[in-house]
Design an enzyme around this catalytic site. Structure first.
Site, PDB file in Angstrom:
ATOM      1  N   GLU A  32       0.810  -1.217   0.000  1.00  0.00           N
ATOM      2  CA  GLU A  32       0.000   0.000   0.000  1.00  0.00           C
ATOM      3  C   GLU A  32       0.843   1.268   0.000  1.00  0.00           C
ATOM      4  OE1 GLU A  32      -2.433  -3.356   1.084  1.00  0.00           O
ATOM      5  OE2 GLU A  32      -0.569  -2.613   2.000  1.00  0.00           O
ATOM      6  N   HIS A  54     -10.758  -6.444   8.521  1.00  0.00           N
ATOM      7  CA  HIS A  54     -11.496  -6.146   7.296  1.00  0.00           C
ATOM      8  C   HIS A  54     -12.756  -5.330   7.594  1.00  0.00           C
ATOM      9  CE1 HIS A  54      -9.185  -9.797   6.370  1.00  0.00           C
ATOM     10  NE2 HIS A  54      -9.183  -9.380   5.111  1.00  0.00           N
TER      11      HIS A  54
END
Length: 337
Positions: free
Chosen positions: A60, A129
């Site tokens: 990321e 998540h």
């Protein structure tokens, strides 16, 4: 007017902008050949090629860092972080580079960058998540932070974000991707799935970032919500019978304080509803703004309904979320002058 889910509306927005502007790029983990873990980018690589829509390594920091460099050179990258929970390695690039580029360069450079990421719970994704990290970005000068709640808003706001000259954090509530719903602790859906799509105009349109939407007009209390919590607020109003005005903030930064003030000056009461944990969250900032701007109009203490101050629970996530019952109780408390 065609009907779309939020996934389809987001894909349509990226499709339109890829076609309109050769400087627009879409990339991230699995967004190319596979079309994204939630299928938001399905078909875009086949249509625009691997140089415009492409996959990246699981990194990321590199994804956002590369996008900052591209944006500084005049491109308009729209990158996807697969889940908001994965953004932390990129936080340095977002806050230290993207957010500051215009100011530290004395406007020699701008950073027209969009970072898309699914946010919130409701898919039994567990602690890694399901987080709602919007407060980490609303604290950062130089960023804009957007959270749509309808397919119409998702498309119009994403187009506006891609066209914006500065970095935009675009948070997409995953519980709304295929139609708003809520459930019980067993994961069973018990509401709203019967309306998976909304009307979305064809072609290009944009919604100004920084403008809230009055989803329901009312006279007794103002509810401030965003994302999935807008639908929880609607269910709570129906359940309680209280004539509440529901404001969907849509944009957290910049914040439409004028719409909020006008509503609270009318109702004299306010309930803030959000999914994230209570302490040091964006709800506290809203309450501070209201206290400063509307104190003499308030008839009762401000109320907050939030997630727990605890690591995100997997097995009990439907108890963790603010639900219609909890919001209805807060509305009734607000009505006690």
């Amino acid at each position: 007017m065609p009907r779309m889910t939020m996934i389809e509306a987001l894909r349509d927005a990226m499709d339109i902008m890829l076609a309109r502007d050769p400087g627009v790029l879409v990339f991230g983990e699995d967004v190319g050949y596979f079309g994204g873990v939630f299928r938001c980018t399905a078909g875009l690589q086949a249509k625009y090629g691997e140089e415009r829509v492409f996959d990246t390594p699981i990194n990321e920091s590199a994804i956002v860092g590369m996008a900052v460099g591209m944006a500084a050179q005049g491109m308009r990258p729209c990158v996807e972080v697969q889940f908001a929970d994965y953004v932390y390695p990129a936080y340095d690039q977002i806050t230290q580079e993207a957010a500051r580029l215009r100011h530290r360069s004395n406007e020699m450079f701008t950073c027209p960058l969009v970072v898309r990421m699914p946010t919130g719970g409701g898919i039994f994704g567990g602690q890694t998540h399901s987080q709602s990290p919007e407060a980490l970005f609303t604290h950062v000068a130089g960023l804009k932070v957007v959270i749509p709640s309808t397919p119409y808003d998702a498309k119009g706001l994403l187009i506006a974000a891609i066209e914006d000259p500065d970095p935009v954090i675009f948070l997409e509530p995953k519980r709304l991707y295929n139609g708003p719903f809520y459930g019980d602790h067993s994961g069973k859906s018990v509401g709203w799935r019967q309306h998976p799509a909304g009307e979305v105009p064809e072609g290009h349109y944009s919604i100004g970032i920084g403008k809230a939407d009055i989803r329901r007009e009312g006279a007794e209390v103002t509810i401030l919500a965003y994302g999935t919590m807008v639908y929880i607020a609607e269910a709570a109003v129906e359940q309680s019978g209280i004539d509440a005005e529901i404001i969907d903030l849509r944009s957290l930064l910049p914040l439409d304080l004028e719409t909020i003030k006008t509503s609270i000056e009318k109702t004299g009461r306010c309930v803030v509803v959000r999914e994230a944990t209570r302490t040091s969250g964006f709800g506290g900032e809203l309450i501070a703004e209201i206290q400063e701007a509307c104190f003499w109009h308030l008839k009762s203490p401000l109320q907050r309904v939030t997630g727990w101050d605890a690591p995100y629970p997997h097995a009990t996530e439907w108890d963790y979320f603010p639900g219609p019952d909890r919001v209805a109780r807060a509305l009734q408390t607000a009505m006690e002058d």
